[in-house]
Scaffold this motif. Structure first.
Motif, PDB file in Angstrom:
ATOM      1  N   TYR A   1     -26.584  14.651 -32.182  1.00  0.00           N
ATOM      2  CA  TYR A   1     -26.506  15.884 -32.954  1.00  0.00           C
ATOM      3  C   TYR A   1     -27.786  16.117 -33.747  1.00  0.00           C
ATOM      4  CZ  TYR A   1     -25.455  19.139 -36.663  1.00  0.00           C
ATOM      5  OH  TYR A   1     -25.525  20.196 -37.533  1.00  0.00           O
ATOM      6  N   LEU A   2     -28.363  15.057 -34.305  1.00  0.00           N
ATOM      7  CA  LEU A   2     -29.578  15.213 -35.092  1.00  0.00           C
ATOM      8  C   LEU A   2     -30.726  15.752 -34.237  1.00  0.00           C
ATOM      9  CD1 LEU A   2     -29.475  11.969 -37.277  1.00  0.00           C
ATOM     10  CD2 LEU A   2     -29.010  14.317 -38.004  1.00  0.00           C
ATOM     11  N   ARG A   3     -30.715  15.437 -32.959  1.00  0.00           N
ATOM     12  CA  ARG A   3     -31.765  15.957 -32.070  1.00  0.00           C
ATOM     13  C   ARG A   3     -31.570  17.442 -31.775  1.00  0.00           C
ATOM     14  NH1 ARG A   3     -31.079  10.818 -29.568  1.00  0.00           N
ATOM     15  NH2 ARG A   3     -29.558  11.707 -28.118  1.00  0.00           N
ATOM     16  N   GLU A   4     -30.315  17.878 -31.592  1.00  0.00           N
ATOM     17  CA  GLU A   4     -30.045  19.242 -31.139  1.00  0.00           C
ATOM     18  C   GLU A   4     -29.674  20.202 -32.267  1.00  0.00           C
ATOM     19  OE1 GLU A   4     -30.600  20.092 -28.080  1.00  0.00           O
ATOM     20  OE2 GLU A   4     -31.016  18.034 -27.410  1.00  0.00           O
ATOM     21  N   ARG A   5     -29.036  19.683 -33.330  1.00  0.00           N
ATOM     22  CA  ARG A   5     -28.579  20.489 -34.474  1.00  0.00           C
ATOM     23  C   ARG A   5     -27.646  21.621 -34.024  1.00  0.00           C
ATOM     24  NH1 ARG A   5     -32.017  19.491 -38.986  1.00  0.00           N
ATOM     25  NH2 ARG A   5     -32.809  17.370 -38.682  1.00  0.00           N
ATOM     26  N   ASN A   6     -26.730  21.314 -33.125  1.00  0.00           N
ATOM     27  CA  ASN A   6     -25.764  22.289 -32.633  1.00  0.00           C
ATOM     28  C   ASN A   6     -24.364  21.807 -33.014  1.00  0.00           C
ATOM     29  OD1 ASN A   6     -24.050  23.988 -31.227  1.00  0.00           O
ATOM     30  ND2 ASN A   6     -25.264  23.967 -29.348  1.00  0.00           N
ATOM     31  N   ASP A   7     -23.704  22.550 -33.923  1.00  0.00           N
ATOM     32  CA  ASP A   7     -22.387  22.121 -34.390  1.00  0.00           C
ATOM     33  C   ASP A   7     -21.363  22.045 -33.264  1.00  0.00           C
ATOM     34  OD1 ASP A   7     -23.340  21.854 -36.914  1.00  0.00           O
ATOM     35  OD2 ASP A   7     -22.206  23.504 -37.795  1.00  0.00           O
ATOM     36  N   ASN A   8     -21.574  22.832 -32.205  1.00  0.00           N
ATOM     37  CA  ASN A   8     -20.632  22.769 -31.081  1.00  0.00           C
ATOM     38  C   ASN A   8     -20.600  21.373 -30.462  1.00  0.00           C
ATOM     39  OD1 ASN A   8     -19.688  25.418 -31.175  1.00  0.00           O
ATOM     40  ND2 ASN A   8     -21.410  26.182 -29.975  1.00  0.00           N
ATOM     41  N   ALA A   9     -21.716  20.651 -30.550  1.00  0.00           N
ATOM     42  CA  ALA A   9     -21.745  19.290 -30.015  1.00  0.00           C
ATOM     43  C   ALA A   9     -20.786  18.381 -30.784  1.00  0.00           C
ATOM     44  CB  ALA A   9     -23.174  18.734 -30.070  1.00  0.00           C
ATOM     45  N   LEU A  10     -20.683  18.569 -32.099  1.00  0.00           N
ATOM     46  CA  LEU A  10     -19.763  17.759 -32.897  1.00  0.00           C
ATOM     47  C   LEU A  10     -18.317  18.171 -32.661  1.00  0.00           C
ATOM     48  CD1 LEU A  10     -21.739  17.574 -36.263  1.00  0.00           C
ATOM     49  CD2 LEU A  10     -21.493  15.790 -34.531  1.00  0.00           C
ATOM     50  N   ARG A  11     -18.094  19.458 -32.387  1.00  0.00           N
ATOM     51  CA  ARG A  11     -16.730  19.887 -32.056  1.00  0.00           C
ATOM     52  C   ARG A  11     -16.309  19.358 -30.694  1.00  0.00           C
ATOM     53  NH1 ARG A  11     -19.133  25.032 -34.019  1.00  0.00           N
ATOM     54  NH2 ARG A  11     -18.712  25.080 -36.272  1.00  0.00           N
ATOM     55  N   GLU A  12     -17.221  19.385 -29.740  1.00  0.00           N
ATOM     56  CA  GLU A  12     -16.920  18.834 -28.411  1.00  0.00           C
ATOM     57  C   GLU A  12     -16.700  17.332 -28.493  1.00  0.00           C
ATOM     58  OE1 GLU A  12     -16.319  20.166 -25.567  1.00  0.00           O
ATOM     59  OE2 GLU A  12     -16.655  22.248 -26.193  1.00  0.00           O
ATOM     60  N   LEU A  13     -17.460  16.668 -29.341  1.00  0.00           N
ATOM     61  CA  LEU A  13     -17.290  15.223 -29.505  1.00  0.00           C
ATOM     62  C   LEU A  13     -15.886  14.909 -30.005  1.00  0.00           C
ATOM     63  CD1 LEU A  13     -18.245  12.282 -29.728  1.00  0.00           C
ATOM     64  CD2 LEU A  13     -19.196  12.844 -31.968  1.00  0.00           C
ATOM     65  N   LEU A  14     -15.421  15.653 -30.991  1.00  0.00           N
ATOM     66  CA  LEU A  14     -14.072  15.422 -31.511  1.00  0.00           C
ATOM     67  C   LEU A  14     -13.032  15.633 -30.421  1.00  0.00           C
ATOM     68  CD1 LEU A  14     -12.341  14.830 -34.043  1.00  0.00           C
ATOM     69  CD2 LEU A  14     -12.163  17.304 -34.345  1.00  0.00           C
ATOM     70  N   ARG A  15     -13.154  16.713 -29.669  1.00  0.00           N
ATOM     71  CA  ARG A  15     -12.197  16.959 -28.583  1.00  0.00           C
ATOM     72  C   ARG A  15     -12.267  15.871 -27.519  1.00  0.00           C
ATOM     73  NH1 ARG A  15     -13.344  22.591 -29.796  1.00  0.00           N
ATOM     74  NH2 ARG A  15     -15.200  22.571 -28.489  1.00  0.00           N
ATOM     75  N   ASP A  16     -13.474  15.387 -27.253  1.00  0.00           N
ATOM     76  CA  ASP A  16     -13.661  14.341 -26.247  1.00  0.00           C
ATOM     77  C   ASP A  16     -12.973  13.048 -26.674  1.00  0.00           C
ATOM     78  OD1 ASP A  16     -14.688  13.405 -23.811  1.00  0.00           O
ATOM     79  OD2 ASP A  16     -16.413  12.510 -24.799  1.00  0.00           O
ATOM     80  N   VAL A  17     -13.135  12.687 -27.944  1.00  0.00           N
ATOM     81  CA  VAL A  17     -12.496  11.464 -28.442  1.00  0.00           C
ATOM     82  C   VAL A  17     -10.982  11.590 -28.374  1.00  0.00           C
ATOM     83  CG1 VAL A  17     -12.142  10.016 -30.470  1.00  0.00           C
ATOM     84  CG2 VAL A  17     -14.443  10.812 -29.910  1.00  0.00           C
ATOM     85  N   ILE A  18     -10.455  12.742 -28.795  1.00  0.00           N
ATOM     86  CA  ILE A  18      -9.008  12.936 -28.780  1.00  0.00           C
ATOM     87  C   ILE A  18      -8.469  12.914 -27.359  1.00  0.00           C
ATOM     88  CG2 ILE A  18      -7.198  14.651 -29.218  1.00  0.00           C
ATOM     89  CD1 ILE A  18      -8.632  15.346 -31.799  1.00  0.00           C
ATOM     90  N   ALA A  19      -9.182  13.572 -26.419  1.00  0.00           N
ATOM     91  CA  ALA A  19      -8.701  13.640 -25.044  1.00  0.00           C
ATOM     92  C   ALA A  19      -8.827  12.310 -24.323  1.00  0.00           C
ATOM     93  CB  ALA A  19      -9.475  14.724 -24.287  1.00  0.00           C
ATOM     94  N   ARG A  20      -9.977  11.639 -24.461  1.00  0.00           N
ATOM     95  CA  ARG A  20     -10.239  10.445 -23.653  1.00  0.00           C
ATOM     96  C   ARG A  20      -9.787   9.150 -24.309  1.00  0.00           C
ATOM     97  NH1 ARG A  20     -16.288  10.820 -21.432  1.00  0.00           N
ATOM     98  NH2 ARG A  20     -15.529   9.006 -20.297  1.00  0.00           N
ATOM     99  N   ASP A  21     -10.042   9.026 -25.615  1.00  0.00           N
ATOM    100  CA  ASP A  21      -9.745   7.759 -26.283  1.00  0.00           C
ATOM    101  C   ASP A  21      -8.338   7.710 -26.871  1.00  0.00           C
ATOM    102  OD1 ASP A  21     -12.248   6.715 -25.733  1.00  0.00           O
ATOM    103  OD2 ASP A  21     -13.137   7.598 -27.519  1.00  0.00           O
ATOM    104  N   ILE A  22      -7.688   8.861 -26.968  1.00  0.00           N
ATOM    105  CA  ILE A  22      -6.341   8.867 -27.546  1.00  0.00           C
ATOM    106  C   ILE A  22      -5.312   9.407 -26.557  1.00  0.00           C
ATOM    107  CG2 ILE A  22      -4.884   9.738 -29.413  1.00  0.00           C
ATOM    108  CD1 ILE A  22      -7.318   9.808 -31.211  1.00  0.00           C
ATOM    109  N   ALA A  23      -5.395  10.699 -26.214  1.00  0.00           N
ATOM    110  CA  ALA A  23      -4.359  11.322 -25.385  1.00  0.00           C
ATOM    111  C   ALA A  23      -4.241  10.658 -24.021  1.00  0.00           C
ATOM    112  CB  ALA A  23      -4.654  12.815 -25.232  1.00  0.00           C
ATOM    113  N   SER A  24      -5.362  10.481 -23.337  1.00  0.00           N
ATOM    114  CA  SER A  24      -5.320   9.870 -22.010  1.00  0.00           C
ATOM    115  C   SER A  24      -4.850   8.427 -22.067  1.00  0.00           C
ATOM    116  CB  SER A  24      -6.711   9.956 -21.361  1.00  0.00           C
ATOM    117  OG  SER A  24      -6.723   9.306 -20.111  1.00  0.00           O
TER     118      SER A  24
END
Length: 392
Positions: free
Chosen positions: A173-196
Motif C-alpha cells: 500500500y505504501l508503494r501505491e497509496r490506493n485505499d482500494n488495495a487495503l479494502r481488497e486486502l480485507l476482503r481477501d483475508v476474510i474470503a481466503r483465510d476465514i470463510a474458505s
C-alpha cells in the motif's frame, strides 16, 4: 520542450525489527506468522539470503496448485541434491495439506527450514501436534514507525508520525497509496483465510463484525453486546467469528486487568486493528480520529515489546488505557485543561494496581513533553514519535 519525468526512486529494503531475534542458523523450524501482505515473503527471502545457499517454494504459486503429500518425496529428492548447508523456505504452508510432515522430514535431514503462514490457530495446532519442541515462532506485522522511517527515508517527528498513523505500514500500500488495495486486502483475508478455511457460506455477519471492530478500536465489548448490536444469530457464532479474526491477525484483543484469572476471562476486552491504514480505509468515519489511531499504535508497539498490555478501569469512574508489568500508560493526542484531570487520575489509579512494586507512569501524546508530579508520583509526558523509536 518536453522533459522526461525523473526516474522513480526505489524504496530501500527495510531490515525488519523481528529479524534481529531470528538466529542465523538453527536446527528448529523458523515460523513466520502474520496477516497477509505484511512482508512475510520479503523477510523470508532476506533470511534465506543471509543463510547462503537456499531454495524456496511459494505454495500460493499456481504452478504448485494441488500439491499434497504425494509430492513430498519429489521435493525431498530435489532438496537432497543441494549442498548440505542449503536452507529451505516454504511460503504460505497452510495451502498444502499435511505440510508439517514435509517440514519434519526436512528437519530430520538436518536442513534449516523457514516457513510462513497466515493463520495462527491452524499453524499452532499443526505445529504443536507434529513439531513439538522443534520450531521457533515469530510474528511479523506491517511496518512499525521505525521501519516506516527507514522505508520512507524520513526523520522521526510529529509530521512523519501523523503520516504513519494515517497510512499504516503495509509495504504494498505504501508503494501505491490506493485505499482500494487495503479494502481488497480485507476482503481477501476474510474470503481466503476465514470463510474458505472454515466453510462459511454466508459472510454478511462476519463482515459487519469486522467493520464494526475496526471502526471502534479501543472500546470494550462483550460477546453478548456485539451479538445484540449486530443482530448476529447467536453468541456462540459471534465468539467463533472473533476467534477467526484473531487467527487471521486482523484483530487483536486487549484483556481487562485483574489479579484474578476468572475476572480477566469474564470482563469484556478491547479490540485493536493490526494496522492503522487498514483500519482507516475500511472504517466509515468522516472525521479523523487521531487519538484512537495513536492508541492503536501504542497497543501494537507494546505487543511488539512483549509487554502483554491490559486495560484497567471502573465504569464511569476512571480508566487507564494500558497497564503492563512495568508501566501504566495513558494515550492522549493532546493534554488540555479539559481532559488533564481525568487522564491523570486514571493513570495514577492504573499505576497503583497490584502486580508490580512500582510502575512508571507515562502519558503518550502527539507532540507534548513534560515531567509532572501527581500525588507525589512522577509522571512523564512524552511525544509518541520519541517513545516509538526507543530501543526495545
Amino acid at each position: 520542450m518536453l522533459r522526461e519525468p525523473p526516474p522513480k526512486v526505489q524504496p530501500p529494503e527495510v531490515e525488519r525489527e523481528v529479524a534481529r531475534a531470528i538466529p542465523p542458523s538453527t536446527a528448529q523450524a523458523v515460523v513466520l506468522t502474520g496477516v497477509r501482505r505484511c512482508g512475510k515473503s520479503t523477510l523470508l527471502a532476506q533470511l534465506l539470503r543471509r543463510a547462503g545457499a537456499s531454495v524456496s517454494l511459494n505454495f500460493e504459486d499456481t504452478r504448485l496448485y494441488g500439491m499434497g503429500p504425494q509430492d513430498f518425496p519429489t521435493v525431498l529428492s530435489l532438496v537432497d541434491e543441494l549442498p548440505r548447508s542449503a536452507a529451505v523456505g516454504l511460503d504460505e504452508v497452510q495451502e498444502v495439506p499435511e505440510w508439517q510432515r514435509l517440514v519434519r522430514a526436512l528437519l530430520d535431514r538436518r536442513r534449516m527450514v523457514l516457513l510462513t503462514g497466515s493463520n495462527a490457530s491452524l499453524l499452532g495446532r499443526e505445529l504443536g501436534a507434529k513439531l513439538t519442541g522443534r520450531h521457533l515462532s515469530f510474528e511479523v506485522r506491517p511496518f512499525d514507525y521505525s521501519e516506516y522511517l527507514d522505508w520512507a527515508r524520513r526523520l522521526p517527528g510529529e509530521t512523519s508520525l501523523r503520516e504513519w498513523l494515517d497510512l499504516g505500514g503495509f509495504p504494498g500500500y505504501l508503494r501505491e497509496r490506493n485505499d482500494n488495495a487495503l479494502r481488497e486486502l480485507l476482503r481477501d483475508v476474510i474470503a481466503r483465510d476465514i470463510a474458505s478455511r472454515h466453510g462459511l457460506r454466508e459472510i454478511r455477519h462476519l463482515l459487519n463484525l469486522t467493520l464494526f471492530l475496526l471502526a471502534n478500536t479501543g472500546r470494550p465489548f462483550s460477546l453478548q453486546r456485539l451479538t445484540r448490536s449486530l443482530s448476529i444469530p447467536t453468541v456462540g457464532q459471534t465468539s467463533h467469528f472473533v476467534e477467526y479474526l484473531q487467527d487471521a491477525y486482523l484483530i487483536m484483543a486487549c484483556p481487562k486487568f485483574s489479579p484474578s484469572f476468572r475476572s480477566r476471562v469474564v470482563a469484556p476486552p478491547k479490540y485493536y486493528a493490526v494496522d492503522n491504514g487498514l483500519r482507516r480505509a475500511n472504517s466509515p468515519q468522516g472525521m479523523p480520529d487521531l487519538g484512537h489511531r495513536l492508541e492503536n499504535a501504542v497497543f501494537l508497539e507494546l505487543r511488539a515489546r512483549g509487554a502483554s498490555p491490559a486495560w484497567a478501569g471502573e465504569a464511569d469512574r476512571w480508566e487507564c488505557d494500558f497497564v503492563t508489568g512495568n508501566d501504566a500508560i495513558q494515550v492522549c493526542a493532546e493534554l488540555t485543561e479539559g481532559n488533564k484531570a481525568r487522564e491523570l487520575a486514571g493513570l495514577i489509579r492504573g499505576a497503583a494496581l497490584p502486580g508490580a512494586r512500582r510502575r512508571q507512569s507515562l502519558v503518550i501524546t502527539i507532540r507534548q513533553s513534560d515531567h509532572l508530579r501527581i500525588d507525589g508520583l512522577p509522571v512523564t509526558v512524552i511525544p509518541a514519535w520519541k517513545w516509538l523509536t526507543e530501543p526495545r
